[in-house]
Design a protein around this motif. Structure first.
Motif, PDB file in Angstrom:
ATOM      1  N   LEU A   1     -27.467  12.252  40.971  1.00 48.37           N
ATOM      2  CA  LEU A   1     -27.354  10.918  41.548  1.00 48.37           C
ATOM      3  C   LEU A   1     -28.698  10.213  41.678  1.00 48.37           C
ATOM      4  CD1 LEU A   1     -24.711  11.488  44.368  1.00 48.37           C
ATOM      5  CD2 LEU A   1     -24.364  10.584  42.078  1.00 48.37           C
ATOM      6  N   LYS A   2     -29.682  10.918  42.224  1.00 49.91           N
ATOM      7  CA  LYS A   2     -30.948  10.279  42.553  1.00 49.91           C
ATOM      8  C   LYS A   2     -31.888  10.140  41.359  1.00 49.91           C
ATOM      9  CE  LYS A   2     -34.762  10.767  45.791  1.00 49.91           C
ATOM     10  NZ  LYS A   2     -35.421  11.672  46.701  1.00 49.91           N
ATOM     11  N   ASN A   3     -32.111  11.221  40.613  1.00 46.20           N
ATOM     12  CA  ASN A   3     -33.097  11.221  39.527  1.00 46.20           C
ATOM     13  C   ASN A   3     -32.494  11.763  38.245  1.00 46.20           C
ATOM     14  OD1 ASN A   3     -35.189  10.358  41.254  1.00 46.20           O
ATOM     15  ND2 ASN A   3     -35.559  12.444  41.927  1.00 46.20           N
ATOM     16  N   LYS A   4     -31.641  11.007  37.610  1.00 41.95           N
ATOM     17  CA  LYS A   4     -31.027  11.482  36.370  1.00 41.95           C
ATOM     18  C   LYS A   4     -32.059  11.707  35.274  1.00 41.95           C
ATOM     19  CE  LYS A   4     -26.324   9.910  36.488  1.00 41.95           C
ATOM     20  NZ  LYS A   4     -25.291   9.156  35.836  1.00 41.95           N
ATOM     21  N   ASN A   5     -33.130  10.944  35.282  1.00 40.59           N
ATOM     22  CA  ASN A   5     -34.134  11.049  34.228  1.00 40.59           C
ATOM     23  C   ASN A   5     -34.951  12.330  34.317  1.00 40.59           C
ATOM     24  OD1 ASN A   5     -33.353   8.609  33.150  1.00 40.59           O
ATOM     25  ND2 ASN A   5     -34.801   7.450  34.389  1.00 40.59           N
ATOM     26  N   GLN A   6     -34.922  13.019  35.448  1.00 43.25           N
ATOM     27  CA  GLN A   6     -35.667  14.273  35.564  1.00 43.25           C
ATOM     28  C   GLN A   6     -35.063  15.370  34.714  1.00 43.25           C
ATOM     29  OE1 GLN A   6     -36.160  15.294  39.690  1.00 43.25           O
ATOM     30  NE2 GLN A   6     -38.359  15.287  39.477  1.00 43.25           N
ATOM     31  N   TYR A   7     -33.797  15.254  34.375  1.00 44.68           N
ATOM     32  CA  TYR A   7     -33.178  16.246  33.502  1.00 44.68           C
ATOM     33  C   TYR A   7     -33.845  16.271  32.123  1.00 44.68           C
ATOM     34  CZ  TYR A   7     -29.134  17.779  36.237  1.00 44.68           C
ATOM     35  OH  TYR A   7     -28.315  18.372  37.167  1.00 44.68           O
ATOM     36  N   TYR A   8     -34.348  15.135  31.676  1.00 42.04           N
ATOM     37  CA  TYR A   8     -34.971  15.082  30.356  1.00 42.04           C
ATOM     38  C   TYR A   8     -36.183  15.996  30.259  1.00 42.04           C
ATOM     39  CZ  TYR A   8     -31.961  11.140  29.358  1.00 42.04           C
ATOM     40  OH  TYR A   8     -30.875  10.340  29.166  1.00 42.04           O
ATOM     41  N   TYR A   9     -36.915  16.152  31.347  1.00 45.57           N
ATOM     42  CA  TYR A   9     -38.052  17.065  31.356  1.00 45.57           C
ATOM     43  C   TYR A   9     -37.586  18.492  31.073  1.00 45.57           C
ATOM     44  CZ  TYR A   9     -41.887  19.871  33.174  1.00 45.57           C
ATOM     45  OH  TYR A   9     -42.881  20.796  33.319  1.00 45.57           O
ATOM     46  N   TYR A  10     -36.494  18.894  31.690  1.00 50.51           N
ATOM     47  CA  TYR A  10     -35.984  20.252  31.509  1.00 50.51           C
ATOM     48  C   TYR A  10     -35.283  20.407  30.160  1.00 50.51           C
ATOM     49  CZ  TYR A  10     -37.337  20.649  36.303  1.00 50.51           C
ATOM     50  OH  TYR A  10     -38.080  20.646  37.453  1.00 50.51           O
TER      51      TYR A  10
ATOM     52  N   PHE B   1     -24.569  21.205  46.012  1.00 50.56           N
ATOM     53  CA  PHE B   1     -24.477  19.818  46.448  1.00 50.56           C
ATOM     54  C   PHE B   1     -25.853  19.152  46.462  1.00 50.56           C
ATOM     55  CE2 PHE B   1     -20.382  21.130  48.351  1.00 50.56           C
ATOM     56  CZ  PHE B   1     -19.589  20.183  47.718  1.00 50.56           C
ATOM     57  N   ALA B   2     -26.880  19.900  46.867  1.00 52.09           N
ATOM     58  CA  ALA B   2     -28.233  19.352  46.851  1.00 52.09           C
ATOM     59  C   ALA B   2     -28.687  19.080  45.420  1.00 52.09           C
ATOM     60  CB  ALA B   2     -29.197  20.319  47.540  1.00 52.09           C
ATOM     61  N   GLN B   3     -28.352  19.984  44.500  1.00 51.17           N
ATOM     62  CA  GLN B   3     -28.698  19.749  43.103  1.00 51.17           C
ATOM     63  C   GLN B   3     -27.988  18.512  42.574  1.00 51.17           C
ATOM     64  OE1 GLN B   3     -28.120  22.982  40.365  1.00 51.17           O
ATOM     65  NE2 GLN B   3     -28.287  21.653  38.603  1.00 51.17           N
ATOM     66  N   PHE B   4     -26.724  18.362  42.913  1.00 54.12           N
ATOM     67  CA  PHE B   4     -25.983  17.184  42.474  1.00 54.12           C
ATOM     68  C   PHE B   4     -26.619  15.910  43.027  1.00 54.12           C
ATOM     69  CE2 PHE B   4     -22.565  14.082  43.171  1.00 54.12           C
ATOM     70  CZ  PHE B   4     -22.184  13.877  41.853  1.00 54.12           C
ATOM     71  N   PHE B   5     -27.014  15.943  44.291  1.00 61.98           N
ATOM     72  CA  PHE B   5     -27.612  14.764  44.888  1.00 61.98           C
ATOM     73  C   PHE B   5     -28.983  14.459  44.293  1.00 61.98           C
ATOM     74  CE2 PHE B   5     -30.368  12.851  48.138  1.00 61.98           C
ATOM     75  CZ  PHE B   5     -29.710  11.640  48.287  1.00 61.98           C
ATOM     76  N   PHE B   6     -29.861  15.470  44.204  1.00 57.91           N
ATOM     77  CA  PHE B   6     -31.230  15.240  43.750  1.00 57.91           C
ATOM     78  C   PHE B   6     -31.334  14.941  42.259  1.00 57.91           C
ATOM     79  CE2 PHE B   6     -32.659  17.838  47.531  1.00 57.91           C
ATOM     80  CZ  PHE B   6     -33.182  16.750  48.200  1.00 57.91           C
ATOM     81  N   TYR B   7     -30.542  15.629  41.446  1.00 58.39           N
ATOM     82  CA  TYR B   7     -30.727  15.514  40.003  1.00 58.39           C
ATOM     83  C   TYR B   7     -29.648  14.696  39.302  1.00 58.39           C
ATOM     84  CZ  TYR B   7     -34.440  18.927  40.388  1.00 58.39           C
ATOM     85  OH  TYR B   7     -35.596  19.557  40.713  1.00 58.39           O
TER      86      TYR B   7
ATOM     87  N   ASN C   1     -36.383  19.034  27.458  1.00 63.75           N
ATOM     88  CA  ASN C   1     -37.500  19.254  26.539  1.00 63.75           C
ATOM     89  C   ASN C   1     -38.053  20.667  26.637  1.00 63.75           C
ATOM     90  OD1 ASN C   1     -37.396  16.678  25.482  1.00 63.75           O
ATOM     91  ND2 ASN C   1     -38.800  15.852  27.010  1.00 63.75           N
ATOM     92  N   LEU C   2     -37.841  21.323  27.751  1.00 62.83           N
ATOM     93  CA  LEU C   2     -38.266  22.717  27.904  1.00 62.83           C
ATOM     94  C   LEU C   2     -37.230  23.702  27.367  1.00 62.83           C
ATOM     95  CD1 LEU C   2     -39.790  22.601  31.481  1.00 62.83           C
ATOM     96  CD2 LEU C   2     -41.017  22.717  29.318  1.00 62.83           C
ATOM     97  N   GLY C   3     -36.064  23.197  26.984  1.00 68.75           N
ATOM     98  CA  GLY C   3     -35.041  24.055  26.408  1.00 68.75           C
ATOM     99  C   GLY C   3     -33.903  24.401  27.342  1.00 68.75           C
ATOM    100  N   PHE C   4     -33.817  23.740  28.481  1.00 63.96           N
ATOM    101  CA  PHE C   4     -32.742  24.001  29.433  1.00 63.96           C
ATOM    102  C   PHE C   4     -31.708  22.891  29.328  1.00 63.96           C
ATOM    103  CE2 PHE C   4     -36.429  25.951  31.522  1.00 63.96           C
ATOM    104  CZ  PHE C   4     -35.945  27.221  31.674  1.00 63.96           C
ATOM    105  N   ASN C   5     -30.468  23.281  29.271  1.00 61.60           N
ATOM    106  CA  ASN C   5     -29.420  22.271  29.335  1.00 61.60           C
ATOM    107  C   ASN C   5     -28.833  22.262  30.739  1.00 61.60           C
ATOM    108  OD1 ASN C   5     -27.849  24.546  29.383  1.00 61.60           O
ATOM    109  ND2 ASN C   5     -26.914  24.209  27.393  1.00 61.60           N
ATOM    110  N   ASN C   6     -27.884  21.383  30.953  1.00 59.76           N
ATOM    111  CA  ASN C   6     -27.276  21.221  32.268  1.00 59.76           C
ATOM    112  C   ASN C   6     -26.604  22.502  32.759  1.00 59.76           C
ATOM    113  OD1 ASN C   6     -27.283  19.187  34.070  1.00 59.76           O
ATOM    114  ND2 ASN C   6     -25.579  18.055  33.191  1.00 59.76           N
ATOM    115  N   ILE C   7     -25.947  23.200  31.868  1.00 65.81           N
ATOM    116  CA  ILE C   7     -25.219  24.416  32.249  1.00 65.81           C
ATOM    117  C   ILE C   7     -26.179  25.500  32.731  1.00 65.81           C
ATOM    118  CG2 ILE C   7     -23.733  26.255  31.380  1.00 65.81           C
ATOM    119  CD1 ILE C   7     -22.509  24.111  29.501  1.00 65.81           C
ATOM    120  N   LYS C   8     -27.291  25.663  32.055  1.00 65.18           N
ATOM    121  CA  LYS C   8     -28.275  26.673  32.472  1.00 65.18           C
ATOM    122  C   LYS C   8     -28.870  26.339  33.829  1.00 65.18           C
ATOM    123  CE  LYS C   8     -29.740  28.042  27.855  1.00 65.18           C
ATOM    124  NZ  LYS C   8     -30.864  28.042  26.906  1.00 65.18           N
TER     125      LYS C   8
END
Length: 91
Positions: free
Chosen positions: A54-63, A46-52, A65-72
Motif C-alpha cells: 500500500l505505502k511503497n509499491k515502488n520499493q518492490y522494484y529494488y528487490y 499485515f505489516a508487509q502488506f501495509f509497508f510494501y 532487481n536483486l532476484g526476489f519476486n513477490n512470492i519469495k
C-alpha cells in the motif's frame, strides 16, 4: 550470504513494528510467549502488506532487481514468523 543479507534488509522495516505490536497484543491477551509468537505470525504479513503493497509499491522494484519476486518475499515473512513462534514455544 548475499541472499540472507537482502532478506534481512527487506525484513528490517517490518520486524520491529510487528514485534512491538505483537508484544502489545500478547500482553493484552495474557502475556504468554506463545501468544506473542502467534500475534507476530499474524501481524507481520499485515505489516508487509501495509509497508510494501500500500505505502511503497515502488520499493518492490529494488528487490526484483536483486532476484526476489513477490512470492519469495512473502514466504520469507511467513518463515521468519514461524521460526519466531517455534523459538517462543521452546522457551
Amino acid at each position: 550470504m548475499r541472499l540472507l543479507k537482502n532478506i534481512l534488509l527487506f525484513q528490517r522495516q517490518i520486524f520491529f513494528v510487528s514485534y512491538f505490536l505483537a508484544i502489545m497484543v500478547g500482553v493484552l491477551f495474557g502475556g504468554e510467549l506463545v501468544l506473542i509468537g502467534l500475534s507476530f505470525l499474524v501481524i507481520a504479513p499485515f505489516a508487509q502488506f501495509f509497508f510494501y503493497d500500500l505505502k511503497n509499491k515502488n520499493q518492490y522494484y529494488y528487490y526484483y532487481n536483486l532476484g526476489f519476486n513477490n512470492i519469495k518475499l512473502w514466504a520469507s515473512t511467513i518463515i521468519i514468523g514461524l521460526i519466531n513462534l517455534l523459538i517462543l514455544i521452546l522457551i
